[in-house]
Motif scaffolding. Sequence first.
Motif, PDB file in Angstrom:
ATOM      1  N   SER A  52      -7.121   8.667  35.570  1.00 14.37           N
ATOM      2  CA  SER A  52      -8.181   9.206  34.706  1.00 14.37           C
ATOM      3  C   SER A  52      -8.178  10.725  34.709  1.00 14.37           C
ATOM      4  O   SER A  52      -8.520  11.366  33.712  1.00 14.37           O
ATOM      5  N   GLY A  53      -7.816  11.322  35.861  1.00 12.36           N
ATOM      6  CA  GLY A  53      -7.875  12.777  35.981  1.00 12.36           C
ATOM      7  C   GLY A  53      -6.562  13.483  35.763  1.00 12.36           C
ATOM      8  O   GLY A  53      -6.480  14.698  36.012  1.00 12.36           O
ATOM      9  N   ASN A  54      -5.527  12.771  35.301  1.00 13.75           N
ATOM     10  CA  ASN A  54      -4.235  13.420  35.057  1.00 13.75           C
ATOM     11  C   ASN A  54      -4.424  14.664  34.199  1.00 13.75           C
ATOM     12  O   ASN A  54      -5.148  14.653  33.206  1.00 13.75           O
ATOM     13  N   GLU A  55      -3.772  15.749  34.579  1.00 10.95           N
ATOM     14  CA  GLU A  55      -4.007  17.040  33.919  1.00 10.95           C
ATOM     15  C   GLU A  55      -3.761  17.001  32.415  1.00 10.95           C
ATOM     16  O   GLU A  55      -4.415  17.714  31.651  1.00 10.95           O
ATOM     17  N   GLU A  56      -2.830  16.174  31.964  1.00 10.96           N
ATOM     18  CA  GLU A  56      -2.543  16.109  30.528  1.00 10.96           C
ATOM     19  C   GLU A  56      -3.740  15.575  29.754  1.00 10.96           C
ATOM     20  O   GLU A  56      -3.958  15.945  28.591  1.00 10.96           O
ATOM     21  N   ARG A  57      -4.519  14.716  30.376  1.00 12.49           N
ATOM     22  CA  ARG A  57      -5.745  14.224  29.731  1.00 12.49           C
ATOM     23  C   ARG A  57      -6.779  15.341  29.639  1.00 12.49           C
ATOM     24  O   ARG A  57      -7.526  15.435  28.652  1.00 12.49           O
TER      25      ARG A  57
END
Length: 374
Positions: A163-168
Amino acid sequence: MRHACFHLLAGLLAACVLPLHAADYRAPAARDDGWPVADARTLHADVARLAALATKIRSGSYPGITSVLVARDGRLVYEGYFNGGDPERLNDVRSASKSVTALLVGAAIDRGLIPGAQAKVYDYFPDKRPLQHPDPRKQAITLEDLLTMSSLWECDDENAFSSGNEERMYVTEDWLQFALDLPIKGFAPWMAKPQDSPHGRAFAYCTAGAFVAGAVVERAAHMPLARFAGEALEKPLGIGHAQWNAAPLGIGMGGGGTRYRSRDLAKLGQLALDEGSWHGRQVISAAWMRAMLTAHARARDDADYGYLWWNFRKPVTGTDEPVWAMGGNGGNYVFVVPSRRLVAVITSTAYNQRYAHPQSQEIFREYVLKALPR
């Protein structure tokens, strides 16, 4: 007689070839930037190896490398620029910027703007309530949790499904709200829980956390992160040119993309080596620097993690001596080796290339460390 002549000829060739190779070495030029310079030969360094490194980079064997600098005992002893690099180039060091954010957190604590690393993160952002995924454990997240990449946020840049992946985060407008709204992560049976992990922290690389750490500094200092960096860190080090990125809503990007000249990156490494001191001036407290360069989490088998600084072990150096490092995409590094009083900068534009980090670490291990005696 033929054998004697052969050995004499071989000796003459060796005498000619090695000094010629070593002659390719040039001591760094003295500039008005605060860096003392020295000839590496006065330190009994293997300058032929340093010259060989420059030849190998120019041959294309290490693509994307733009600079290599080495400082020993507080003096710059090697400086090489390649592939479009030059002394005035502002290098995009990507996630190596996170280590600068750790320095700024320390500067804010030194000034009494933040009470300490145990400060509760959510207390600085009352305007961001109500939050998604409310949970008492989120309110307990500390600045130290963000600095050690071990918060309970479900945030992992190395997991595309996180959920917290930087691309998101990058495709949203409000990066701060994105991070504060993250849910608490769960631990699958094969994942190490904090209580079962070295140092009692379960590590997951999370750029959003470093970004929020920078946002805490902004809130505490009541000024943009770039301005605080200029006043608290860059000006005392004589850094006159730098570039900071900002999120869409203007919050300073403490998680990556900061640009510095190579010599200025070396100053950051020297500051770490000298426990926060530069030319006799205490820029950041020694207490913070010691805490920052202490292992707080196990990042992977070959590395621990301090406060947004890597602590590499044997696979990088070939020995067990600790090596602290600022590290970023493309193979950008500032290495600090306390046992050798050594700082090395490697800048590179090999972004998103699988060979980027291995080649920079090879340069450091096979050329820098082997060229400079213990």
